[in-house]
Design a protein around this motif. Structure first.
Motif, short mmCIF file in Angstrom:
data_model
loop_
_atom_site.label_atom_id
_atom_site.label_comp_id
_atom_site.label_asym_id
_atom_site.label_seq_id
_atom_site.Cartn_x
_atom_site.Cartn_y
_atom_site.Cartn_z
N LYS A 96 -30.18 40.51 35.95
CA LYS A 96 -29.01 39.91 36.59
C LYS A 96 -28.19 39.12 35.58
N CYS A 97 -28.88 38.37 34.73
CA CYS A 97 -28.22 37.58 33.69
C CYS A 97 -27.48 38.49 32.71
N PHE A 98 -28.13 39.57 32.31
CA PHE A 98 -27.54 40.50 31.34
C PHE A 98 -26.25 41.11 31.88
N LYS A 99 -26.24 41.52 33.14
CA LYS A 99 -25.05 42.12 33.74
C LYS A 99 -23.89 41.12 33.80
N THR A 100 -24.20 39.88 34.17
CA THR A 100 -23.15 38.86 34.23
C THR A 100 -22.61 38.55 32.84
N LEU A 101 -23.50 38.54 31.85
CA LEU A 101 -23.08 38.30 30.47
C LEU A 101 -22.09 39.35 30.00
N LEU A 102 -22.40 40.62 30.28
CA LEU A 102 -21.51 41.69 29.86
C LEU A 102 -20.12 41.54 30.48
N PHE A 103 -20.09 41.15 31.74
CA PHE A 103 -18.80 40.92 32.41
C PHE A 103 -18.04 39.78 31.73
N ASN A 104 -18.71 38.65 31.51
CA ASN A 104 -18.06 37.49 30.89
C ASN A 104 -17.61 37.80 29.45
N HIS A 105 -18.44 38.51 28.71
CA HIS A 105 -18.12 38.80 27.31
C HIS A 105 -16.90 39.71 27.17
N PHE A 106 -16.81 40.72 28.04
CA PHE A 106 -15.76 41.72 27.85
C PHE A 106 -14.54 41.53 28.74
N PHE A 107 -14.65 40.75 29.81
CA PHE A 107 -13.50 40.54 30.68
C PHE A 107 -12.95 39.11 30.63
N ARG A 164 -17.98 17.15 44.46
CA ARG A 164 -16.88 17.86 45.12
C ARG A 164 -16.58 19.22 44.51
N ILE A 165 -16.99 19.42 43.27
CA ILE A 165 -16.66 20.70 42.63
C ILE A 165 -17.88 21.46 42.11
N TYR A 166 -19.05 20.80 42.07
CA TYR A 166 -20.25 21.43 41.50
C TYR A 166 -20.55 22.80 42.12
N LYS A 167 -20.55 22.88 43.45
CA LYS A 167 -20.97 24.12 44.12
C LYS A 167 -19.99 25.28 43.91
N TYR A 168 -18.77 24.96 43.48
CA TYR A 168 -17.76 26.01 43.31
C TYR A 168 -17.81 26.67 41.92
N ILE A 169 -18.26 25.91 40.92
CA ILE A 169 -18.20 26.43 39.54
C ILE A 169 -19.56 26.35 38.83
N HIS A 170 -20.03 25.14 38.60
CA HIS A 170 -21.18 24.95 37.70
C HIS A 170 -22.51 25.37 38.33
N LYS A 171 -22.55 25.50 39.64
CA LYS A 171 -23.79 25.88 40.32
C LYS A 171 -24.30 27.24 39.83
N VAL A 172 -23.37 28.10 39.43
CA VAL A 172 -23.75 29.43 38.94
C VAL A 172 -24.68 29.30 37.73
N HIS A 173 -24.32 28.44 36.79
CA HIS A 173 -25.14 28.28 35.58
C HIS A 173 -26.51 27.71 35.91
N HIS A 174 -26.59 26.90 36.97
CA HIS A 174 -27.85 26.26 37.35
C HIS A 174 -28.68 27.12 38.29
N ALA A 187 -22.52 31.99 33.31
CA ALA A 187 -21.71 30.95 33.95
C ALA A 187 -20.58 31.56 34.77
N HIS A 188 -20.00 30.75 35.61
CA HIS A 188 -18.80 31.13 36.35
C HIS A 188 -17.67 31.35 35.34
N PRO A 189 -16.79 32.35 35.56
CA PRO A 189 -15.69 32.58 34.61
C PRO A 189 -14.86 31.33 34.31
N LEU A 190 -14.64 30.49 35.34
CA LEU A 190 -13.88 29.26 35.10
C LEU A 190 -14.62 28.31 34.18
#
Length: 294
Positions: A96-107, A164-174, A187-190
């Motif tokens: 799952k991590c590898f697939k997300t990495l490829l998306f973040n790296h190339f898009f 107020r913002i943790y669950k929208y962005i940084h929660k992905v990394h955790h 991580a989340h694209p943002l």
């Protein structure tokens, strides 16, 4: 007056390092590296070097640096250095991590990398071998970039933990309580854009050759993959860096979702007291070890 004193100190330090460097033996890799660099300049355009060269440096460095941590999970001897021994890596999480990495790296990251050529042109940054800075200048510049990025990362990372913002962005990394090396850029694209911006500030300040872009990429990846590795391996050369945080420091952050917000160094957390829980935890662990030995 103070400014003149600082300049004199820096000049003296530079001359001292240059003097020591004159006694060091010739680097046997310098000539092959020079030949390869000049071959690259002769056969590829600046746009190709800045864009595809930067992409290759990032991808190859990232996954090569992940290899040791990946192999550790299959070596029983190395498990004693795993920080969270009750949470082993799983194929499902790693895939799952590898697939997300490829998306973040190339898009996400590749479109940013495509701007590298225009950045070097706008600031008239050279590519030539003759203009390349000496190794000790490059080391100093990478350290300066790390100091700047660390400050940016501390304050923006801490902000991303706001309720107020943790669950929208940084929660992905955790999502992974027990981190592993490949998860460093999961991580989340943002978040990739927000925290990744700190990487470029040092480049704007220090960059006087395109080689710094690649050297800083490698240094930053080396650090972030190490602190996310999940293993506290002895004789780690990165521990020689003053105030280096290390894997235990950041692993605690993933375990508890609070404190230890800096990326590389410990001083910002120490100044603002956001490492207090980590220090208390270390004291408890030391007491446990003492009781066990008795």
């Amino acid at each position: 007056m103070a400014m003149n004193d600082s300049v004199n100190i820096l000049n003296s330090a530079y001359l001292a390092v240059e003097y020591i460097d004159s006694f060091l033996p010739d680097n046997p890799l310098q000539q092959p590296f020079k030949n390869a660099w000049n071959y690259m300049l002769d056969n590829y355009t600046k746009f190709q070097i800045a864009t595809w060269g930067s992409l290759i440096v990032h991808e190859v460095s990232y996954f090569l640096l992940c290899v040791p941590g990946f192999i550790f999970q299959f070596i029983p001897y190395m498990q004693k250095y795993k920080i969270q021994q009750d949470k082993p890596e799983t194929w499902e999480k790693q895939w799952k991590c590898f697939k997300t990495l490829l998306f973040n790296h190339f898009f996400i990251q590749l479109p940013l990398i495509c701007g590298t050529y225009y950045f070097t042109e706008y600031f008239n940054i050279p590519y030539g071998w003759e203009e390349m800075p000496r190794w000790y200048v490059l080391v100093a510049q990478c350290f300066g970039c790390a100091v700047i990025e660390d400050a940016w990362h501390y304050f923006l990372h801490r902000l991303l933990h706001h309720k107020r913002i943790y669950k929208y962005i940084h929660k992905v990394h955790h999502e992974f309580v027990s981190p592993f090396g490949m998860q460093a850029e999961y991580a989340h694209p943002l978040e990739t854009l927000i925290l990744g911006a700190g990487f470029f500030i040092g480049i704007v300040v220090f960059c006087n050759h395109v080689v710094l872009l690649w050297a800083w990429v490698i240094c930053r990846l080396m650090e972030t993959i190490d602190v996310h590795s999940g293993y506290d391996v002895p004789l780690n050369p990165l521990h020689l860096v003053p105030f280096y945080a290390g894997a235990r420091f950041h692993d605690f952050h993933h375990m508890n979702f609070i404190g230890n917000y800096a990326s590389t160094f410990t001083w910002w957390d120490r100044i603002f007291g956001t490492d207090s829980q980590f220090i208390a935890y270390q004291e408890k662990e030391k007491k446990k070890q003492c009781i066990t030995k008795k």
